[in-house]
Design a protein around this motif. Sequence first.
Motif, PDB file in Angstrom:
ATOM      1  N   VAL A   1     -59.692   5.818 -32.735  1.00 48.13           N
ATOM      2  CA  VAL A   1     -59.078   4.590 -32.235  1.00 48.13           C
ATOM      3  C   VAL A   1     -58.165   4.120 -33.359  1.00 48.13           C
ATOM      4  N   ARG A   2     -56.909   3.921 -33.033  1.00 45.07           N
ATOM      5  CA  ARG A   2     -55.905   3.603 -34.066  1.00 45.07           C
ATOM      6  C   ARG A   2     -55.487   2.137 -34.019  1.00 45.07           C
TER       7      ARG A   2
ATOM      8  N   SER B   1     -64.084   5.405 -34.154  1.00 48.20           N
ATOM      9  CA  SER B   1     -64.042   6.625 -33.345  1.00 48.20           C
ATOM     10  C   SER B   1     -64.909   6.456 -32.110  1.00 48.20           C
TER      11      SER B   1
ATOM     12  N   TRP C   1     -50.400   5.230 -24.366  1.00 43.71           N
ATOM     13  CA  TRP C   1     -51.544   4.791 -25.169  1.00 43.71           C
ATOM     14  C   TRP C   1     -52.220   3.632 -24.460  1.00 43.71           C
TER      15      TRP C   1
ATOM     16  N   ARG D   1     -54.715   0.248 -24.834  1.00 40.70           N
ATOM     17  CA  ARG D   1     -55.325  -0.760 -25.707  1.00 40.70           C
ATOM     18  C   ARG D   1     -56.735  -0.966 -25.181  1.00 40.70           C
ATOM     19  N   LEU D   2     -57.717  -0.893 -26.053  1.00 44.43           N
ATOM     20  CA  LEU D   2     -59.106  -1.067 -25.634  1.00 44.43           C
ATOM     21  C   LEU D   2     -59.431  -2.541 -25.482  1.00 44.43           C
TER      22      LEU D   2
ATOM     23  N   SER E   1     -61.246  -4.860 -28.446  1.00 47.55           N
ATOM     24  CA  SER E   1     -61.002  -4.181 -29.717  1.00 47.55           C
ATOM     25  C   SER E   1     -59.510  -4.258 -30.003  1.00 47.55           C
TER      26      SER E   1
ATOM     27  N   GLY F   1     -57.795  -1.900 -31.099  1.00 44.94           N
ATOM     28  CA  GLY F   1     -57.403  -0.519 -31.286  1.00 44.94           C
ATOM     29  C   GLY F   1     -56.737   0.103 -30.075  1.00 44.94           C
ATOM     30  N   TRP F   2     -56.078   1.232 -30.317  1.00 48.01           N
ATOM     31  CA  TRP F   2     -55.356   1.999 -29.314  1.00 48.01           C
ATOM     32  C   TRP F   2     -55.878   3.425 -29.305  1.00 48.01           C
ATOM     33  N   VAL F   3     -55.923   4.038 -28.108  1.00 47.08           N
ATOM     34  CA  VAL F   3     -56.285   5.449 -27.979  1.00 47.08           C
ATOM     35  C   VAL F   3     -55.207   6.144 -27.148  1.00 47.08           C
TER      36      VAL F   3
END
Length: 116
Positions: A55-56, A68, A92, A94-95, A98, A100-102
């Motif tokens: 997760v970035r 992760s 991508w 967005r969670l 969170s 983060g991006w996946v």
Amino acid sequence: MNKSVLMCALAAGLALGPLGGAGWAAQQHGAAPAAAAPRAAYPVGEVVSDAPLHVRERATVYSPVVKSLRPGQRVLLHCQKRGGWVDGNPVWYRLQGSKGWVSARFVHDHQPVRAC
């Protein structure tokens, strides 16, 4: 199947509409419409990678990793946007909950995901 039988079946389907024989006209005046099926507040996604998925911080592989996800793990997807390409896929997610991006390359969305 006979072509004429198929055409008759298609015509009947169009004439009856999406509600079949009950149709729109069958609903009583003033009656409340049937309740729509409840849907999740956020779409569900499933990690489809063989290894843990990073997760970035931003929607690019060059962004720092914030955590992760396990293979097969289900997550809530807040929204989607274009970012860095991963194996031919620029989308991508967005969670939800969170920052983060996946990469969508490694997450299967089970419902449509709105744009960010």
